[in-house]
Write an enzyme that holds these catalytic residues in place. Structure first.
Site, PDB file in Angstrom:
ATOM      1  N   LYS A  38       0.851  -1.206   0.000  1.00  0.00           N
ATOM      2  CA  LYS A  38       0.000   0.000   0.000  1.00  0.00           C
ATOM      3  C   LYS A  38       0.881   1.249   0.000  1.00  0.00           C
ATOM      4  CE  LYS A  38      -0.341  -0.282   5.051  1.00  0.00           C
ATOM      5  NZ  LYS A  38      -1.128  -0.886   6.151  1.00  0.00           N
ATOM      6  N   TYR A 264      12.932  31.400   5.909  1.00  0.00           N
ATOM      7  CA  TYR A 264      11.663  32.070   6.213  1.00  0.00           C
ATOM      8  C   TYR A 264      11.509  32.327   7.701  1.00  0.00           C
ATOM      9  CZ  TYR A 264       9.872  31.115   1.498  1.00  0.00           C
ATOM     10  OH  TYR A 264       9.665  31.076   0.159  1.00  0.00           O
TER      11      TYR A 264
HETATM   12  C1  LIG Z   1      -0.274  -1.804   6.896  1.00  0.00           C
HETATM   13  C2  LIG Z   1      -0.785  -3.090   7.398  1.00  0.00           C
HETATM   14  C3  LIG Z   1       0.077  -4.186   7.585  1.00  0.00           C
HETATM   15  C4  LIG Z   1       1.584  -4.097   7.479  1.00  0.00           C
HETATM   16  O1  LIG Z   1       2.144  -3.695   8.715  1.00  0.00           O
HETATM   17  P1  LIG Z   1       3.731  -3.582   8.917  1.00  0.00           P
HETATM   18  O2  LIG Z   1       3.876  -3.137  10.332  1.00  0.00           O
HETATM   19  O3  LIG Z   1       4.195  -2.538   7.954  1.00  0.00           O
HETATM   20  O4  LIG Z   1       4.313  -4.900   8.630  1.00  0.00           O
HETATM   21  C5  LIG Z   1      -0.492  -5.408   7.912  1.00  0.00           C
HETATM   22  N1  LIG Z   1      -1.826  -5.544   8.076  1.00  0.00           N
HETATM   23  C6  LIG Z   1      -2.670  -4.502   7.945  1.00  0.00           C
HETATM   24  C7  LIG Z   1      -4.137  -4.716   8.156  1.00  0.00           C
HETATM   25  C8  LIG Z   1      -2.192  -3.237   7.617  1.00  0.00           C
HETATM   26  O5  LIG Z   1      -3.036  -2.203   7.501  1.00  0.00           O
END
Ligand SMILES: *Cc1c(COP(=O)(O)O)cnc(C)c1O
Length: 369
Positions: A38, A264
């Site tokens: 993601k 700034y």
């Molecule tokens: C983002 C996510 C993961 C991955 O978690 P990590 O800590 O990056 O390994 C796993 N399961 C769900 C439901 C998530 O939203």
């Protein structure tokens, strides 16, 4: 690698392979591996990362939203893709691209079944998400019967998996809470399987869950941050390799007299003669304002240069008074062989996830194979 001549995010696929194999080595042979890609694979490059992991035989992918999954399909990914947080308005995109939705509430379940039935689908794979303590998304334990009766009314969907998400898998102090979640999930799954009459896959662990709760690996694990090189603990991160190195260069060097200001709102005032370097990277690239005013730093020729004054949209200024460097020299913001994203994030009181997912799409990605 040749020295950077502009701001670049270098992505080392050999490091990705190392992390994938390291995490796999923690699993039993038959436990499946879902790679979480993601948010552009945590700011890296979701399509390239997924293609590479598909070649390494990752069993599943997960994205947050439907359009992220559609992009993977358009890039030629054929591995199953779980959509963690589908929106009703995107269900058609999900079906058109053979994406598999997480169904986490009665409303989402009913809407998806309505569309799947209207389209005459049969056994379309869906995933049922349970809330066991994170209190973010998911059905509650007492909804199992309602879910099952709804599912039994229709041949349009088939439950590919049941899953839940741990609230504090990286946190030693919350061990009892995590164990309670694991137990609750196992109970839900047992009841669900008994009533539905077939066995969906079960999965619960994210990266820290993989490392800390081997008894909860179940049929599949879901790893994101670990693949990208971070283990949420110094000892675990030491065994992984950050895959991304964020580089930039020195655009200009100034010598500032005592009492002059930089940037700034004149947020930096020099107490003595100061040499500064201006770098072509700013908050629009993902270096948040929280890294300004001496909180964050970059590495130039092996030495730390603090970010002085306020972070601008397209630039930062760093203090190079004691560093031997010139205009055009390479600068490391974070990376494998320098300050890690985990360390830099910590310096500003945040976490690696936020820093790496925030690197904007404007920054050129370069793959190292
Ligand atoms: C983002 C996510 C993961 C991955 O978690 P990590 O800590 O990056 O390994 C796993 N399961 C769900 C439901 C998530 O939203």
């Amino acid at each position: 690698m040749p020295k950077a001549q502009e701001t670049l995010l270098e992505i080392d696929l050999n490091a990705l392979k190392h992390n994938f194999e390291h995490l796999k080595s923690k699993l039993l042979k038959n436990t499946k591996f879902l790679a979480v890609v993601k948010a552009f694979a945590y700011g890296n490059d979701a399509c390239e990362i997924a293609k590479y992991l598909q070649d390494l035989q990752a069993d599943y992918f997960a994205v947050a939203y439907a359009n992220e999954g559609a992009a993977l399909r358009n890039a030629g990914i054929t591995t199953p893709i779980l959509v963690l947080h589908p929106q009703i308005t995107n269900f058609k995109t999900i079906i058109a691209h053979q994406l598999e939705p997480s169904l986490y509430s009665a409303k989402i379940l009913n809407e998806f079944i309505a569309l799947a039935s209207a389209e005459n689908l049969k056994d379309y794979p869906v995933h049922i998400k349970f809330n066991t303590g994170l209190n973010r998304l998911g059905f509650w334990e007492n909804e199992v019967d309602d879910i099952i009766s709804k599912l039994k009314e229709t041949p349009s969907v088939h439950v590919a998996s049941l899953f839940s998400h741990l609230a504090a898998s990286e946190d030693e102090k919350e061990k009892a809470f995590n164990l309670q979640q694991i137990n609750t999930f196992k109970n839900i799954a047992q009841r669900f399987i008994q009533k539905i009459g077939y066995k969906p896959m079960l999965h619960l662990c994210n990266t820290s869950g993989i490392l800390n709760y081997p008894e909860a690996h179940l049929d599949m694990v879901r790893s994101g941050i670990g693949l990208y090189g971070f283990g949420n603990a110094k000892t675990e991160s030491a065994l992984l390799k950050p895959i991304a190195t964020l580089k930039t260069i020195i655009s200009q060097i100034h010598t500032i007299e005592q009492g002059e200001s930089v940037g700034y709102n004149r947020a930096f005032k020099s107490e003595t003669i100061t040499r500064t370097a201006t770098l072509p990277i700013g908050h629009a690239d993902g270096i948040s304002r929280i890294y300004g005013k001496n909180k964050g730093y970059v590495t130039i020729n092996g030495q730390k240069a603090p970010i002085i004054g306020n972070v601008c949209m397209d630039m930062i200024m760093v203090n190079i008074t004691n560093i031997d460097c010139q205009e055009g020299d390479e600068v490391i913001v974070f990376g494998a062989h320098s300050t890690s994203a985990e360390d830099l994030a910590e310096a500003a009181n945040t976490i690696s996830y936020e820093l790496i997912t925030g690197i904007s799409q404007r920054v050129k990605r370069v793959l190292i194979r």
